[in-house]
Design an enzyme around this catalytic site. Structure first.
Site, PDB file in Angstrom:
ATOM      1  N   GLY A  39       0.816  -1.206   0.000  1.00  0.00           N
ATOM      2  CA  GLY A  39       0.000   0.000   0.000  1.00  0.00           C
ATOM      3  C   GLY A  39       0.849   1.255   0.000  1.00  0.00           C
ATOM      4  O   GLY A  39       2.029   1.236  -0.315  1.00  0.00           O
ATOM      5  N   CYS A  40       0.249   2.340   0.370  1.00  0.00           N
ATOM      6  CA  CYS A  40       0.923   3.636   0.331  1.00  0.00           C
ATOM      7  C   CYS A  40       1.779   3.845   1.573  1.00  0.00           C
ATOM      8  O   CYS A  40       1.335   3.636   2.694  1.00  0.00           O
ATOM      9  CB  CYS A  40      -0.105   4.754   0.235  1.00  0.00           C
ATOM     10  N   PHE A  41       2.985   4.275   1.366  1.00  0.00           N
ATOM     11  CA  PHE A  41       3.906   4.542   2.464  1.00  0.00           C
ATOM     12  C   PHE A  41       3.553   5.872   3.107  1.00  0.00           C
ATOM     13  O   PHE A  41       3.379   6.868   2.438  1.00  0.00           O
ATOM     14  CB  PHE A  41       5.334   4.560   1.919  1.00  0.00           C
ATOM     15  N   GLY A  88      -1.085   8.116  -0.367  1.00  0.00           N
ATOM     16  CA  GLY A  88      -2.158   7.936  -1.337  1.00  0.00           C
ATOM     17  C   GLY A  88      -3.541   8.239  -0.791  1.00  0.00           C
ATOM     18  O   GLY A  88      -4.512   8.230  -1.526  1.00  0.00           O
TER      19      GLY A  88
END
Length: 62
Positions: free
Chosen positions: A53-55, A59
């Site tokens: 997923g987004c770090f 996002g």
């Protein structure tokens, strides 16, 4: 609030980032069990792909 966020959708091919020209460099074998990390793999094994997923929540859009 939480329930008002837009649902996550799979990006279309034109929206996705392009693939790499060269594969990511990595070890040829696993550190502990010394099995190959690069295929071809033995008969009967399957592949699992995991995404993180987004770090740092980059996002996530409010």
């Amino acid at each position: 609030m939480f329930f008002q966020r837009k649902k996550t959708e799979m990006p279309q091919a034109v929206q996705a980032l392009p693939g790499r020209q060269e594969p990511i460099l990595m070890a040829g074998s696993h550190f502990l069990n010394r099995r190959s990390l690069i295929g071809p793999y033995p008969e009967g094994l399957e592949t699992a792909v995991f995404g993180l997923g987004c770090f740092w929540g980059v996002g996530i859009q409010a």
